[in-house]
Each structure stands twice: as C-alpha cells, then as structure tokens.
Design a protein around this motif. Structure first.
Motif, PDB file in Angstrom:
ATOM      1  N   ALA A 215      49.665  42.683  33.414  1.00  0.00           N
ATOM      2  CA  ALA A 215      50.995  42.976  32.882  1.00  0.00           C
ATOM      3  C   ALA A 215      51.165  42.389  31.475  1.00  0.00           C
ATOM      4  O   ALA A 215      51.744  43.015  30.581  1.00  0.00           O
ATOM      5  N   LEU A 216      50.652  41.164  31.273  1.00  0.00           N
ATOM      6  CA  LEU A 216      50.760  40.535  29.950  1.00  0.00           C
ATOM      7  C   LEU A 216      49.960  41.311  28.909  1.00  0.00           C
ATOM      8  O   LEU A 216      50.421  41.558  27.786  1.00  0.00           O
ATOM      9  N   LYS A 217      48.775  41.731  29.295  1.00  0.00           N
ATOM     10  CA  LYS A 217      47.956  42.525  28.371  1.00  0.00           C
ATOM     11  C   LYS A 217      48.679  43.835  28.019  1.00  0.00           C
ATOM     12  O   LYS A 217      48.696  44.253  26.863  1.00  0.00           O
ATOM     13  N   GLY A 218      49.269  44.455  29.050  1.00  0.00           N
ATOM     14  CA  GLY A 218      49.998  45.704  28.825  1.00  0.00           C
ATOM     15  C   GLY A 218      51.144  45.523  27.847  1.00  0.00           C
ATOM     16  O   GLY A 218      51.519  46.456  27.125  1.00  0.00           O
ATOM     17  N   ALA A 219      51.696  44.312  27.805  1.00  0.00           N
ATOM     18  CA  ALA A 219      52.808  44.032  26.888  1.00  0.00           C
ATOM     19  C   ALA A 219      52.313  43.491  25.556  1.00  0.00           C
ATOM     20  O   ALA A 219      53.116  43.032  24.730  1.00  0.00           O
ATOM     21  N   GLY A 220      50.987  43.516  25.340  1.00  0.00           N
ATOM     22  CA  GLY A 220      50.464  43.154  24.022  1.00  0.00           C
ATOM     23  C   GLY A 220      50.082  41.698  23.858  1.00  0.00           C
ATOM     24  O   GLY A 220      49.808  41.241  22.738  1.00  0.00           O
ATOM     25  N   TYR A 221      50.016  40.953  24.946  1.00  0.00           N
ATOM     26  CA  TYR A 221      49.623  39.540  24.849  1.00  0.00           C
ATOM     27  C   TYR A 221      48.108  39.387  24.970  1.00  0.00           C
ATOM     28  O   TYR A 221      47.447  40.166  25.667  1.00  0.00           O
ATOM     29  N   ASN A 222      47.571  38.376  24.307  1.00  0.00           N
ATOM     30  CA  ASN A 222      46.169  38.012  24.484  1.00  0.00           C
ATOM     31  C   ASN A 222      46.085  37.130  25.734  1.00  0.00           C
ATOM     32  O   ASN A 222      46.259  35.926  25.668  1.00  0.00           O
ATOM     33  N   ALA A 223      45.862  37.775  26.874  1.00  0.00           N
ATOM     34  CA  ALA A 223      45.879  37.067  28.147  1.00  0.00           C
ATOM     35  C   ALA A 223      44.511  37.170  28.811  1.00  0.00           C
ATOM     36  O   ALA A 223      43.837  38.203  28.724  1.00  0.00           O
ATOM     37  N   VAL A 224      44.103  36.075  29.444  1.00  0.00           N
ATOM     38  CA  VAL A 224      42.791  36.019  30.092  1.00  0.00           C
ATOM     39  C   VAL A 224      42.984  35.475  31.505  1.00  0.00           C
ATOM     40  O   VAL A 224      43.686  34.473  31.698  1.00  0.00           O
ATOM     41  N   SER A 225      42.351  36.104  32.477  1.00  0.00           N
ATOM     42  CA  SER A 225      42.389  35.585  33.846  1.00  0.00           C
ATOM     43  C   SER A 225      41.024  35.033  34.222  1.00  0.00           C
ATOM     44  O   SER A 225      39.993  35.432  33.686  1.00  0.00           O
ATOM     45  N   TYR A 226      41.049  34.094  35.160  1.00  0.00           N
ATOM     46  CA  TYR A 226      39.792  33.583  35.705  1.00  0.00           C
ATOM     47  C   TYR A 226      40.015  33.230  37.165  1.00  0.00           C
ATOM     48  O   TYR A 226      41.012  32.572  37.504  1.00  0.00           O
ATOM     49  N   VAL A 227      39.099  33.685  38.024  1.00  0.00           N
ATOM     50  CA  VAL A 227      39.161  33.349  39.446  1.00  0.00           C
ATOM     51  C   VAL A 227      37.876  32.612  39.816  1.00  0.00           C
ATOM     52  O   VAL A 227      36.773  33.129  39.636  1.00  0.00           O
ATOM     53  N   SER A 228      38.039  31.400  40.326  1.00  0.00           N
ATOM     54  CA  SER A 228      36.889  30.576  40.721  1.00  0.00           C
ATOM     55  C   SER A 228      36.411  31.014  42.098  1.00  0.00           C
ATOM     56  O   SER A 228      37.185  31.034  43.060  1.00  0.00           O
ATOM     57  N   ASP A 229      35.133  31.354  42.196  1.00  0.00           N
ATOM     58  CA  ASP A 229      34.600  31.937  43.425  1.00  0.00           C
ATOM     59  C   ASP A 229      34.482  30.908  44.548  1.00  0.00           C
ATOM     60  O   ASP A 229      33.928  29.825  44.370  1.00  0.00           O
ATOM     61  N   LYS A 230      35.017  31.248  45.695  1.00  0.00           N
ATOM     62  CA  LYS A 230      34.866  30.452  46.930  1.00  0.00           C
ATOM     63  C   LYS A 230      35.405  29.033  46.818  1.00  0.00           C
ATOM     64  O   LYS A 230      34.818  28.087  47.351  1.00  0.00           O
ATOM     65  N   THR A 231      36.488  28.884  46.075  1.00  0.00           N
ATOM     66  CA  THR A 231      37.165  27.585  46.033  1.00  0.00           C
ATOM     67  C   THR A 231      38.659  27.800  46.223  1.00  0.00           C
ATOM     68  O   THR A 231      39.168  28.905  46.022  1.00  0.00           O
ATOM     69  N   GLY A 232      39.342  26.732  46.631  1.00  0.00           N
ATOM     70  CA  GLY A 232      40.765  26.804  46.886  1.00  0.00           C
ATOM     71  C   GLY A 232      41.564  25.994  45.884  1.00  0.00           C
ATOM     72  O   GLY A 232      41.216  25.939  44.703  1.00  0.00           O
ATOM     73  N   HIS A 233      42.636  25.375  46.385  1.00  0.00           N
ATOM     74  CA  HIS A 233      43.547  24.610  45.540  1.00  0.00           C
ATOM     75  C   HIS A 233      42.982  23.201  45.379  1.00  0.00           C
ATOM     76  O   HIS A 233      43.562  22.222  45.839  1.00  0.00           O
ATOM     77  N   GLU A 234      41.833  23.121  44.731  1.00  0.00           N
ATOM     78  CA  GLU A 234      41.119  21.845  44.611  1.00  0.00           C
ATOM     79  C   GLU A 234      40.467  21.739  43.242  1.00  0.00           C
ATOM     80  O   GLU A 234      40.450  22.679  42.454  1.00  0.00           O
ATOM     81  N   PHE A 235      39.880  20.557  42.991  1.00  0.00           N
ATOM     82  CA  PHE A 235      39.434  20.271  41.629  1.00  0.00           C
ATOM     83  C   PHE A 235      38.260  21.117  41.159  1.00  0.00           C
ATOM     84  O   PHE A 235      38.080  21.298  39.954  1.00  0.00           O
ATOM     85  N   GLN A 236      37.433  21.650  42.069  1.00  0.00           N
ATOM     86  CA  GLN A 236      36.344  22.497  41.584  1.00  0.00           C
ATOM     87  C   GLN A 236      36.907  23.733  40.875  1.00  0.00           C
ATOM     88  O   GLN A 236      36.351  24.167  39.866  1.00  0.00           O
ATOM     89  N   THR A 237      38.022  24.246  41.372  1.00  0.00           N
ATOM     90  CA  THR A 237      38.692  25.367  40.699  1.00  0.00           C
ATOM     91  C   THR A 237      39.118  24.958  39.287  1.00  0.00           C
ATOM     92  O   THR A 237      38.972  25.726  38.319  1.00  0.00           O
ATOM     93  N   TRP A 238      39.621  23.733  39.158  1.00  0.00           N
ATOM     94  CA  TRP A 238      40.186  23.316  37.870  1.00  0.00           C
ATOM     95  C   TRP A 238      39.106  22.869  36.887  1.00  0.00           C
ATOM     96  O   TRP A 238      39.236  23.073  35.695  1.00  0.00           O
ATOM     97  N   ARG A 239      38.028  22.252  37.404  1.00  0.00           N
ATOM     98  CA  ARG A 239      36.879  21.970  36.521  1.00  0.00           C
ATOM     99  C   ARG A 239      36.371  23.272  35.913  1.00  0.00           C
ATOM    100  O   ARG A 239      36.145  23.373  34.714  1.00  0.00           O
ATOM    101  N   ARG A 240      36.177  24.268  36.785  1.00  0.00           N
ATOM    102  CA  ARG A 240      35.656  25.559  36.291  1.00  0.00           C
ATOM    103  C   ARG A 240      36.656  26.218  35.347  1.00  0.00           C
ATOM    104  O   ARG A 240      36.264  26.851  34.367  1.00  0.00           O
ATOM    105  N   SER A 241      37.929  26.077  35.653  1.00  0.00           N
ATOM    106  CA  SER A 241      38.940  26.693  34.791  1.00  0.00           C
ATOM    107  C   SER A 241      38.908  26.066  33.396  1.00  0.00           C
ATOM    108  O   SER A 241      38.978  26.776  32.379  1.00  0.00           O
ATOM    109  N   LEU A 242      38.792  24.746  33.323  1.00  0.00           N
ATOM    110  CA  LEU A 242      38.708  24.090  32.012  1.00  0.00           C
ATOM    111  C   LEU A 242      37.447  24.537  31.275  1.00  0.00           C
ATOM    112  O   LEU A 242      37.475  24.769  30.060  1.00  0.00           O
ATOM    113  N   HIS A 243      36.364  24.694  32.030  1.00  0.00           N
ATOM    114  CA  HIS A 243      35.099  25.135  31.438  1.00  0.00           C
ATOM    115  C   HIS A 243      35.216  26.544  30.864  1.00  0.00           C
ATOM    116  O   HIS A 243      34.600  26.882  29.841  1.00  0.00           O
ATOM    117  N   GLN A 244      36.023  27.381  31.513  1.00  0.00           N
ATOM    118  CA  GLN A 244      36.268  28.738  30.992  1.00  0.00           C
ATOM    119  C   GLN A 244      37.267  28.725  29.839  1.00  0.00           C
ATOM    120  O   GLN A 244      37.148  29.495  28.882  1.00  0.00           O
TER     121      GLN A 244
END
Lengths: 373, 373
Positions: free
Chosen positions: A336-365
């Motif tokens: 939706a953000l891209k459709g409205a002209g924003y520079n938006a990026v998504s990232y989904v961490s594979d096989k992790t939940g609401h925990e720090f491995q998701t956030w380590r990978r997110s910072l790395h991305q």
C-alpha cells in the motif's frame, strides 16, 4: 497503530519460540554443546545441532524444577531429579534458531539458571540461551575492526535525572577526527531496556561485519531506555508517548549532536524499534516529521498512507517481522505504501517469531539501506 | 609479593563483611528501604539505617532458603518460611558499609536473589546488595558532566581473539579534539572481570565527581580482564603473569594509544589493581619499569625497597587496604619506602574489609594524586 495492536504485539511475546515442525526426540542428535551465552566455565545449558536444549541444575533437596522454555501450552520443560542431586531434562522439540529468554521455577519460586548469562527482558534480568542459527555468521565476533559501544549519562531536565544510553561508534571513529556520521536511534521492546540491542541483539557485531564488507555506510547507533515499562499502575494501555518523546527529541538528540561527530539533520537521522519500540518509532516519527528521514518498525506494527498524508515523504520506510508473526500484514502495508509513492521495503525473517533472531536479521537487512540516498 | 600472599588475599575474600560491633536485633531501626542495586520495581532485599539487610524470596514449595550474607562461621542467614509462600529473614547483625556479593541456597542449589542486579564475582554473576555508607556521596550519580564508559574489542594475536575492555573517557573528551590525556590501567580482583570497576566500583561516577570539583586531573581509565580466573586446573598457585602481561603491554596499551587521545609515555601512564589485580600490578610494574610511572596496590600486597633497587623510581607508589585487613602491613611498607626515598602514600579505609567499599575509597584517594607531577 492503535493501542489494540500494541497489546496484540505483547500477546505474541508470551508465546514460546519452539518449532512445531518436530516434536519427537526419536532421532535426537548426540552433539550437545554449551550454549554460547553460558557463564564462563559452565557446561549447561546445552544445545544440539537440531535445536534441542538440555538443562542441568543442582538442587539436592528440591522437589520440582521446571524450565519456562518448551512447547506452548504445556508449561515448559519439566526436569527430572537424579540420585546425584541434579535435575536434568531436554526440550520436547527443537527450538527456533537464535536467542530465547527463560527462567526456572524451583519449588514454586522463579529463579535464573545459574549456568547462563542474564538479559533484561520481561522487566527483569532473565536467563538466556542461544540456539545456533544457520546464518549466525552475520553476528559472529570476527577478526575485523570493531566499533565501540559506550555508556553515556545524559542530563534530562524533564525527568530530573541523568539518563543512560549506549552509543555504538563505528570502526575508525576515533581516528579521523574530521569525519561526521549519520545516526540511527534504535529502540528495544516492552520488558527490555537499553542493554538489549547490544547484549542479546549483537547490534555492534552486525554493524562491524557489514562495514568490514563495505555493505553499509558507517553510522552511529544510539540506544536508550524507551520508558516502556514505566506504566504501572494502569498497565500498558495507559502508555503515553509524551515523556519519552521529550527525552528523545529534546534531550538525547541534542546531547548526542553536541558530544559526537554527527551530521545533525533530518536527512542523516533514522529511527527504528522492535515491538513496543516500533510503536514508539511509529508515533514519534509522525509527531516529529522534521526529525527523522528513515523509519523502521521491526515486529512493531505498520504505517499506512492515510496517516502520513500531508507530510513530507521519508526517504525510507522499512517494515519487518518473523514468518511466525503476521507477514501478510507487513507485506500488505508495504504494498500500500509503495502504491502511494513511498520508498517502502518489507522483510520477513524465515521460521522465527517475536524474538531477537527476527530483529537481528531485520537490522542486518535495514542497515545497508540507511543513509544511501 | 610471593604466591603465598596471593592465597592469603584470596582467603580474606571468603570472610563476610559483617561488622562485629553489634550482633543483636534488640534495637532494630524500622526504616528498611530497597537496596539501591535492586532490579527495577523490586522491593527486596532491603537495608536499614543501621546496616541490617532483610530478604524476601517467593518459593512456596521449597523447604529451605539460606542467604550467604551474615555472621562469619554461621553459614549466613537462614530465612523463615511464611504461610504466604515467602521466605523472609534479616541479618543477625549490621553489615559493613558498601557493596556485598551474595547468593541464595534454595533446597541445596545455588541461585541468585531474583530481586537484585547481578555482579561478576567468584567467577560467576552473583547477587549484590548495597549498604548505604556515610560517605556514599563521593560515588553518587549527580547532576554534573559525566564521562562515558565504552566497551572496546581489541585484537589480541597472543590469545587469537578479540578481547574486551572498558574505557572511561572523562567529561569533555568528545569536545576538545586536540586535548590528550594520561591513562590509568585499573585491574579487578580474582573471581571478577572487566565489568567490576564500573558496575560495583562506580569508578566512572567517582571520577565524574572528583573532576567536577577540580580535585583530579582528567584522565582515561582502561579496565580489561586480567585472566585471573583462567587458572583451572592447577589452581591459583599456578598463575603465571606472562599471558596477561603480553595482552596488556603489547596489545591493549598500543590499541588504546592508537584509538584514544592519550599521552603515550611512561610519565602519563599508571597501573593499579585490587586484590589479585594488585598482585598483577606489582609484578608487571616491576617487570616493565619503562611502562608506568604510578603504581597502586589496593588490598593487593606491598612493594619493598629491596625489590625495586636499581630501577628508576616511579613518581608515586600508593598502597591501601581496609582497616579489617592488614593496615599495619600497608603502613609499615609505606614507611620503609619513604625511608628509601620513594614518594609513597598509604591509605586505610575505616571499618571495611576486603570488599569494594575499600576499593571505591582507595580510588577516590588515589585519583587526585595521579599525573600531578
């Protein structure tokens, strides 16, 4: 993001990070090793190559010890007492890769595992265990130039005290005295504090490694306490952003700009946060549209074009979560953000939940995308 | 100092810091407050104005909880179980002022008190409690300019890894880019690590306060792990200084001189250490007479003129201990050194033993004497 979704985020904190893929110990690999977060010289807890965790606790006169990690809904892992006075046990199934908080219940009392280091989460210092991840290399301690992480105590008139923050300065910061750096303000989640991103998040090592490979522009990271736990009585629903917003934007940012070699403008300032820190990022970036030009929410809600209408577009909106959370929500919001002209990026961490491995990978991305344009 | 005296030092670590002056609870003051080292929001442990400590631990199904703090020789303080599932108890007598390590024994197992922060001592993260001292003002967090404490990871070829140190830079370090500073290398004791001087020692706050009152020349402090605990198997008697001396003098000092604005010469470099860190200071300063010009042993042995003969005289020798240790040994050693023409200073901390209050006070006495001549 509404308060409704804050509590939704918090609810997911309570679920355990155990994989549903395999719940039998039939083919348990016999290669258990001490967790990398054990205290010096401690053999337990241990983890094996399949992600199972094994515990061993001495308490000769105790009747019962339970570990909070384990299959959801079954109360964790009950240890068995041996004739040698040690309680031992192994999780019923493999754990998700990465870091997990846990504690022991010893005869009805909550204690930490004396074998492990402690990490601030759930508004207390908890035991932590590290399940080796297939991608652990990106946050490994390597023989590369290392940035420094420093504790600062900055004056806060609004709260009438000196407040603590940690500041990561990239490798080489001390050498070239003329170079100035952009800054990322990086927030922890509910129950955590300003130590989380360095201790359990390895933010400094993630940056050291990215910079050594020329994959990220060197920048400063500032981590302070988001006052997310200071909501008693009344609970999390009564959380107001005002107090923290004042500390961050009127006290901490000016202190950092005065005491570090920053490029002190919106185009060189980012804000990111995980979970409730994402909520804070969301609210403050919209309340203070002239302060930050890069926004990132890690398992911490989404932006929508409607709430941003009429404001200047940020250079980047980054939204992520773990695949065991609500990846559709993240992907739909970014579309939706891209459709409205924003520079938006998504990232989904594979096989992790609401925990720090998701956030380590997110910072790395996220880090390679910051301050590039 | 001989190895004999190292073990003597270690033996004193095991004695508890309880005062012998008063061992009755007959006039117990009813003004118990949470210890300043409690975890956020935790009401227990508590301390009163007389120095008694009170504990409260939940463990409804446990049979026995004992706190390691208490009168020497009696096994600490046994808590009493109440009908509410909480164990409570108060020390039989007042504790010495300052910081004490402790732990719980719950049904025969060793755990930390979930109410307190943990501090690295006895080669593990232990619970800590703070008995308010009459002179606590000198290490209080005040509204003065604060230096920063930063974690560095420095390359160590001799141990084939990146090693951690903490570096205190005084207030203003980041502002005047041309100013250079002398450096104090400050060592922890056996069982502790590089976190001790900042966490339980408040070295940064002691310096911030002294500098704000113009009582000390601003200098950098570097604290790293003295490898004092890496002696198993074989025990402390087999400790060899070589490995740490190489890390300190050939790896850490060059890294600090390359990465911080130091005055990189002997006249602007000091070494000090507490307990076994004093032993390390003693040995390294004598082995490397061209490296340091200020020597300080805090509850860590003495120098004698004979062993220093034929070497250039350091600018200062500082030797201290607590009044419950061996003050005569300290005073006699300093008298002998003065008689032989050395600039030697003794300090005895009143009514404290082999504990951090002695070392906080020692640093407070030492710092104004450093880099003055």
């Amino acid at each position: 993001m509404r308060l409704r979704s804050i509590t939704a985020i918090l609810a997911t904190v309570l679920t355990c990070g155990i994989s549903q893929a395999q719940t039998t110990q039939g083919n348990l690999a016999d290669d258990f090793k001490p967790s990398t977060f054990n205290q010096p010289g401690q053999e337990y807890p241990q983890v094996n190559s399949q992600g199972y965790a094994r515990f061993r606790i001495k308490a000769p006169q105790a009747d019962s010890i339970r570990v909070s990690l384990g299959l959801g809904g079954r109360g964790g892992t009950k240890l068995t007492k041996g004739t040698d006075g040690y309680f031992t046990g192994t999780t019923e199934g493999p754990m998700d890769e990465g870091f997990h908080y846990y504690h022991l219940t010893v005869d009805g009392g909550v204690f930490n595992d004396p074998g492990t280091l402690n990490f601030y989460g759930s508004t207390r210092w908890e035991s932590g265990i590290e399940i080796p991840a297939h991608d652990k290399d990106f946050y490994a301690l390597k023989s590369v130039p290392h940035g420094h992480v420093q504790q600062i105590l900055f004056p806060s008139k609004s709260t009438n005290t000196s407040r603590r923050a940690f500041v990561y300065t990239p490798p080489g910061y001390e050498k070239d005295k003329s170079k100035k750096y952009p800054v990322l303000y990086l927030q922890h989640g509910w129950g955590e504090d300003e130590t989380a991103w360095s201790n359990q998040g390895h933010a400094n090592l993630i940056m050291d490694n990215l910079i050594s490979e020329n994959k990220a522009t060197p920048f400063i990271i500032v981590m302070t306490y988001g006052m997310t736990n200071d909501v008693r009585p009344g609970g999390i629903r009564n959380f107001k952003i005002d107090a923290f917003q004042t500390v961050l934007t009127e006290e901490l940012i000016p202190y950092v700009d005065a005491n570090f070699r920053t490029i002190a403008n919106k185009a060189h300032r980012a804000m990111a946060g995980l979970s409730m820190g994402g909520m804070e990022t969301h609210t403050i970036t919209l309340n203070k549209p002239d302060t930050f030009d890069y926004y990132a929410l890690l398992s911490g809600g989404t932006y929508n074009p409607e709430e941003m209408a009429g404001k200047s577009k940020p250079k980047l909106i980054f939204i992520s979560c773990g695949s065991r959370e609500r990846p559709d929500g993240v992907n739909n919001a970014v579309a939706a953000l891209k459709g409205a002209g924003y520079n938006a990026v998504s990232y989904v961490s594979d096989k992790t939940g609401h925990e720090f491995q998701t956030w380590r990978r997110s910072l790395h991305q996220l880090a390679p995308l910051l301050f590039k344009n």
